[in-house]
Write an enzyme that holds these catalytic residues in place. Structure first.
Site, PDB file in Angstrom:
ATOM      1  N   ARG A  69       0.843  -1.198   0.000  1.00 19.13           N
ATOM      2  CA  ARG A  69       0.000   0.000   0.000  1.00 19.13           C
ATOM      3  C   ARG A  69       0.874   1.242   0.000  1.00 19.13           C
ATOM      4  O   ARG A  69       1.970   1.256   0.567  1.00 19.13           O
ATOM      5  CB  ARG A  69      -0.904   0.005   1.242  1.00 19.13           C
ATOM      6  CG  ARG A  69      -2.002  -1.025   1.191  1.00 19.13           C
ATOM      7  CD  ARG A  69      -2.953  -0.914   2.357  1.00 19.13           C
ATOM      8  NE  ARG A  69      -2.327  -1.268   3.613  1.00 19.13           N
ATOM      9  CZ  ARG A  69      -1.813  -0.429   4.486  1.00 19.13           C
ATOM     10  NH1 ARG A  69      -1.878   0.879   4.282  1.00 19.13           N
ATOM     11  NH2 ARG A  69      -1.238  -0.855   5.584  1.00 19.13           N
ATOM     12  N   TYR A 210      -1.414  -3.287  -6.819  1.00 23.42           N
ATOM     13  CA  TYR A 210      -1.161  -4.141  -5.648  1.00 23.42           C
ATOM     14  C   TYR A 210      -2.218  -4.018  -4.557  1.00 23.42           C
ATOM     15  O   TYR A 210      -2.579  -2.911  -4.149  1.00 23.42           O
ATOM     16  CB  TYR A 210       0.209  -3.810  -5.036  1.00 23.42           C
ATOM     17  CG  TYR A 210       0.798  -5.006  -4.315  1.00 23.42           C
ATOM     18  CD1 TYR A 210       1.615  -5.893  -5.000  1.00 23.42           C
ATOM     19  CD2 TYR A 210       0.518  -5.273  -2.997  1.00 23.42           C
ATOM     20  CE1 TYR A 210       2.139  -7.023  -4.368  1.00 23.42           C
ATOM     21  CE2 TYR A 210       1.029  -6.386  -2.347  1.00 23.42           C
ATOM     22  CZ  TYR A 210       1.846  -7.257  -3.047  1.00 23.42           C
ATOM     23  OH  TYR A 210       2.359  -8.371  -2.426  1.00 23.42           O
ATOM     24  N   LYS A 219      -9.552  -2.122   1.636  1.00 23.62           N
ATOM     25  CA  LYS A 219      -9.245  -0.962   2.483  1.00 23.62           C
ATOM     26  C   LYS A 219     -10.059   0.268   2.071  1.00 23.62           C
ATOM     27  O   LYS A 219     -10.536   1.024   2.911  1.00 23.62           O
ATOM     28  CB  LYS A 219      -7.755  -0.643   2.412  1.00 23.62           C
ATOM     29  CG  LYS A 219      -6.865  -1.801   2.772  1.00 23.62           C
ATOM     30  CD  LYS A 219      -7.105  -2.275   4.162  1.00 23.62           C
ATOM     31  CE  LYS A 219      -6.202  -3.436   4.521  1.00 23.62           C
ATOM     32  NZ  LYS A 219      -6.420  -3.902   5.882  1.00 23.62           N
ATOM     33  N   HIS A 239     -10.663  -2.174  11.509  1.00 23.23           N
ATOM     34  CA  HIS A 239      -9.558  -3.005  11.033  1.00 23.23           C
ATOM     35  C   HIS A 239      -9.323  -4.101  12.074  1.00 23.23           C
ATOM     36  O   HIS A 239      -8.372  -4.054  12.838  1.00 23.23           O
ATOM     37  CB  HIS A 239      -8.321  -2.100  10.887  1.00 23.23           C
ATOM     38  CG  HIS A 239      -7.193  -2.724  10.130  1.00 23.23           C
ATOM     39  ND1 HIS A 239      -5.894  -2.266  10.204  1.00 23.23           N
ATOM     40  CD2 HIS A 239      -7.169  -3.753   9.247  1.00 23.23           C
ATOM     41  CE1 HIS A 239      -5.120  -2.990   9.419  1.00 23.23           C
ATOM     42  NE2 HIS A 239      -5.861  -3.897   8.834  1.00 23.23           N
ATOM     43  N   SER A 261      -1.389  -3.596  10.283  1.00 22.78           N
ATOM     44  CA  SER A 261      -1.061  -4.527   9.202  1.00 22.78           C
ATOM     45  C   SER A 261       0.185  -5.347   9.560  1.00 22.78           C
ATOM     46  O   SER A 261       1.149  -4.808  10.107  1.00 22.78           O
ATOM     47  CB  SER A 261      -0.775  -3.746   7.920  1.00 22.78           C
ATOM     48  OG  SER A 261      -1.818  -2.845   7.680  1.00 22.78           O
ATOM     49  N   CYS A 263       0.733  -7.625  11.781  1.00 26.87           N
ATOM     50  CA  CYS A 263       1.023  -7.826  13.208  1.00 26.87           C
ATOM     51  C   CYS A 263       0.382  -9.102  13.722  1.00 26.87           C
ATOM     52  O   CYS A 263       0.232  -9.282  14.928  1.00 26.87           O
ATOM     53  CB  CYS A 263       0.515  -6.642  14.034  1.00 26.87           C
ATOM     54  SG  CYS A 263       1.550  -5.194  13.882  1.00 26.87           S
ATOM     55  N   ASP A 286      -9.450  -9.562   8.989  1.00 23.06           N
ATOM     56  CA  ASP A 286      -8.913  -8.217   8.717  1.00 23.06           C
ATOM     57  C   ASP A 286      -9.898  -7.084   8.990  1.00 23.06           C
ATOM     58  O   ASP A 286      -9.483  -6.018   9.432  1.00 23.06           O
ATOM     59  CB  ASP A 286      -8.462  -8.146   7.252  1.00 23.06           C
ATOM     60  CG  ASP A 286      -7.577  -6.937   6.966  1.00 23.06           C
ATOM     61  OD1 ASP A 286      -6.713  -6.628   7.801  1.00 23.06           O
ATOM     62  OD2 ASP A 286      -7.759  -6.289   5.915  1.00 23.06           O
ATOM     63  N   ARG A 378       2.038 -12.104  -0.646  1.00 22.02           N
ATOM     64  CA  ARG A 378       0.688 -12.388  -0.147  1.00 22.02           C
ATOM     65  C   ARG A 378       0.103 -13.656  -0.752  1.00 22.02           C
ATOM     66  O   ARG A 378       0.484 -14.070  -1.845  1.00 22.02           O
ATOM     67  CB  ARG A 378      -0.245 -11.225  -0.525  1.00 22.02           C
ATOM     68  CG  ARG A 378       0.149  -9.883   0.075  1.00 22.02           C
ATOM     69  CD  ARG A 378      -0.327  -9.760   1.491  1.00 22.02           C
ATOM     70  NE  ARG A 378       0.006  -8.478   2.085  1.00 22.02           N
ATOM     71  CZ  ARG A 378      -0.742  -7.892   3.017  1.00 22.02           C
ATOM     72  NH1 ARG A 378      -1.837  -8.441   3.447  1.00 22.02           N
ATOM     73  NH2 ARG A 378      -0.364  -6.743   3.545  1.00 22.02           N
TER      74      ARG A 378
HETATM   75  C1  OXD Z   1      -3.112  -4.456   5.330  1.00 21.96           C
HETATM   76  C2  OXD Z   1      -3.788  -5.602   4.706  1.00 21.96           C
HETATM   77  O1  OXD Z   1      -2.154  -3.920   4.751  1.00 21.96           O
HETATM   78  O2  OXD Z   1      -4.674  -6.172   5.361  1.00 21.96           O
HETATM   79  O3  OXD Z   1      -3.525  -4.064   6.427  1.00 21.96           O
HETATM   80  O4  OXD Z   1      -3.493  -5.958   3.556  1.00 21.96           O
HETATM   81 MN    MN Z   2      -5.218  -5.140   7.139  1.00 21.84          MN
END
Ligand code: OXD
Ligand code: MN
Length: 599
Positions: A69, A210, A219, A239, A261, A263, A286, A378
């Site tokens: 991102r 991406y 998002k 989130h 993100s 974590c 998420d 990913r």
């Molecule tokens: C993030 C995702 O970047 O979930 O938070 O992809």
């Molecule tokens: Mn996320």
């Protein structure tokens, strides 16, 4: 067929402006999905993995500049700068639309314009929302088909007049006649724009292919635009993972967790408890859309239908359920490729193969001195492929929330777990969350701690002060005994040598047990300056090779470190300006006083 006049007109305008060679209305069928992937393989944009090892799986390699991102190219173009607030990049919407309209002019030349009708949330849920993404990327279409509910039933709802969010995306790489396409077309950084127009509920994305920059249901819609919808309509777009936990006695609990993100949200959402008799099931990994139920409790749905998870670090040991899920029908992006046509990444378990192609397709050996997979590589996989998926994960009303966890990556100061003193104090705990920045975002500050309220800093579509006020207001709509209990957790505390003090992963079930027992009023805690912290005897350590002294270290409240934390939070609160609720300033003052009173 599109019958909705507004949608018809939008498509016609875009076709005239972006001049694609072809237009394709997506029906969301398996046949369409397979055809698009075959086309991507054919043109060299994707690799079909060895069907004997990983059936139905594909690998895409992004452009090396387009790997995560792009927060500094993400904009909240609210009518006024104040509505976007100090934590968002703001551009006047009229100016931004002019700039982007110029970029969009002719941008789909030589390409197909795909129209994707999609639904965020189960089709039959009263809390679901519709969208239409227009894109020139087949990669985006196939990923959207996994991450959202795509296709004809959604179009029928739109044709019947249900509102939808208009989401426009282009990779920003038009093709002149005869010009060969790139495997991963995209635009240079300064031309990338991930833009949100909160008043008109529109998303315009240009230049990146991406993840969150391009799969606009995630998002952009389910967090940034939905947070504005929630503010206006009295609900919350967060989130957060959603986990269902069942005790040995058969009692069911639902836990939401806000973590930044990369974590460990996906790992926690798919946890395999090591504690005897406890079972965990996944509802979402998420995003949670949270509504007040008729019973006065908070209920959560997962608006997504897939997982877009970080691959490195995922192994049968760290996340068995994710590994089982990605054994088939999965799209991988930026992982390494083995010589026998399988994928590989750092932290997958076992020794590294002697030879690989790295995420950019270059020869790689363990001596290369570089990462074979990109740290933000990913997997995209349907949620129902995870063996841990809860049978009721698509329940139209969602699930009632017992506890909300907040946390991040903190090597010191923040204890393994503590509970809030009250709802208001819990919102304060969410507001002060800090975490080391990870590779999920392109940043030159990876590793540095930043404050990330409720892990929403990059995802809140309006003023962060108003957002925190919205959280406080939830309590005004119901009674305190109906609200979830709030906890802070930190799995990442380290000793002086940098070793993690807590084993994490499945062992986190020990902390979850304390949490749900607190919700039932069963387990003990001591009241400290920062909140209720378990005593060493309160966490079940049966069968775990960790001493009570080590646990005591994990639970210590260091007065001086916390006073330094208070100073850093004060600085951060000041940057939010006058909209930060006074209640949160009061919480900060009270925390400081309690710390000063500590012996
Ligand atoms: C993030 C995702 O970047 O979930 O938070 O992809
Ligand atoms: Mn996320």
């Amino acid at each position: 067929m599109i019958k909705n006049e507004k949608l018809k007109q939008w498509v016609a305008e875009l076709e005239a402006h972006m001049t694609p060679d072809r237009v394709h209305l997506c029906d969301g069928s398996q046949e369409e999905y397979e055809r698009l992937l075959a086309m991507e393989v054919e043109r060299g944009a994707a690799i079909e993995l060895n069907p004997e090892l990983r059936p139905g799986c594909y690998l895409f390699r992004s452009d090396p500049s387009d790997v995560a991102r792009v927060e500094n190219r993400t904009f909240i173009a609210a009518e006024t700068e104040d509505e976007a607030g100090p934590t968002n990049n703001w551009i006047d919407p009229v100016e931004l639309k002019q700039t982007m309209s110029e970029l969009y002019r002719g941008c789909m030349k030589g390409r197909t314009m795909y129209i994707i009708p999609f639904c965020m949330g189960p089709l039959d849920s009263p809390h679901s929302r519709l969208g239409v993404e227009i894109t020139d990327s087949a990669y985006v279409v196939t990923n959207m088909c996994i991450m959202t509910r795509v296709g004809t039933p959604v179009l029928e709802m739109i044709n019947a007049g249900r509102p939808y969010v208009a989401a426009l995306h282009s990779v920003g790489y038009p093709l002149e006649p005869g010009q060969e396409d790139l495997p991963w077309p995209c635009a240079p950084m300064e031309q990338k724009y991930i833009s949100h127009f909160p008043e008109t509920r529109e998303i315009w994305s240009y230049g990146s292919g991406y993840g969150g920059n391009a799969l606009l249901g995630k998002k952009c819609y389910a967090l940034r635009i939905a947070s504005v919808l929630g503010r206006d309509e009295g609900w919350l777009a967060e989130h957060m993972l959603i986990l269902k936990l069942t005790s040995p006695e058969g009692e069911v609990f639902h836990i939401c967790g806000a973590f930044p993100s990369a974590c460990g949200k996906t790992n926690l959402a798919m946890i395999e408890p090591t504690l005897e008799g406890w079972t965990a099931e996944t509802i979402g990994d998420d995003i949670a859309w949270i509504h007040l139920g008729e019973d006065g409790r908070l209920w959560a749905i997962n608006p997504e239908s897939g997982f877009f998870g970080v691959a490195p670090g995922t192994s049968y040991k760290s996340n068995y359920n994710a590994m089982k899920a990605v054994e088939y029908n999965t799209i991988f992006t930026n992982t390494a490729l083995t010589d026998d046509g399988d994928i590989w990444w750092e932290g997958m378990g076992g020794p590294a193969p002697e030879h690989l192609l790295d995420w950019q397709g270059r020869d790689w050996t363990p001596d290369s001195g570089t990462k074979a997979a990109h740290p933000n590589a990913r997997f995209t996989v349907r949620a129902d492929q995870a063996p841990s998926i809860a049978p009721d994960w698509e329940a139209p009303q969602g699930v009632p929330i017992d506890a909300i966890l907040v946390g991040g990556r903190r090597s010191d100061t923040i204890p393994l777990v503590y509970e809030s003193l009250s709802w208001q104090h819990g919102i304060f705990m969410g507001a002060i969350m800090g975490s080391a920045i990870t590779a999920a975002v392109i940043s030159d500050q990876v590793g540095q701690v930043r404050r990330d309220p409720f892990a929403m800093l990059p995802f809140c579509g309006y003023h962060i002060g108003d957002y925190l006020r919205h959280w406080l207001q939830v309590a005004e709509q119901t009674s305190a005994d109906k609200l979830p209990h709030l906890f802070s957790v930190n799995w990442f505390r380290q000793d002086e040598e940098g070793n993690f003090l807590w084993p994490g992963f499945g062992e986190n079930s020990r902390v979850l047990k304390w949490i749900v027992e607190r919700c039932r009023g069963l387990s003990g805690a001591r009241k400290t300056a920062v909140g209720y912290v378990p005593g060493t005897e309160d966490i079940d350590l049966t069968g775990l090779d960790i001493t009570a002294d080590q646990l005591a270290d994990l639970l210590t409240i260091d007065r001086d470190k916390w006073l330094a934390e208070v100073a850093s939070i004060r600085h951060n609160f000041e940057s939010y300006g006058p909209k930060l609720p006074a209640e949160l300033w009061q919480e900060l003052e009270s925390l400081e006083q309690r710390l000063q009173a500590m012996a």
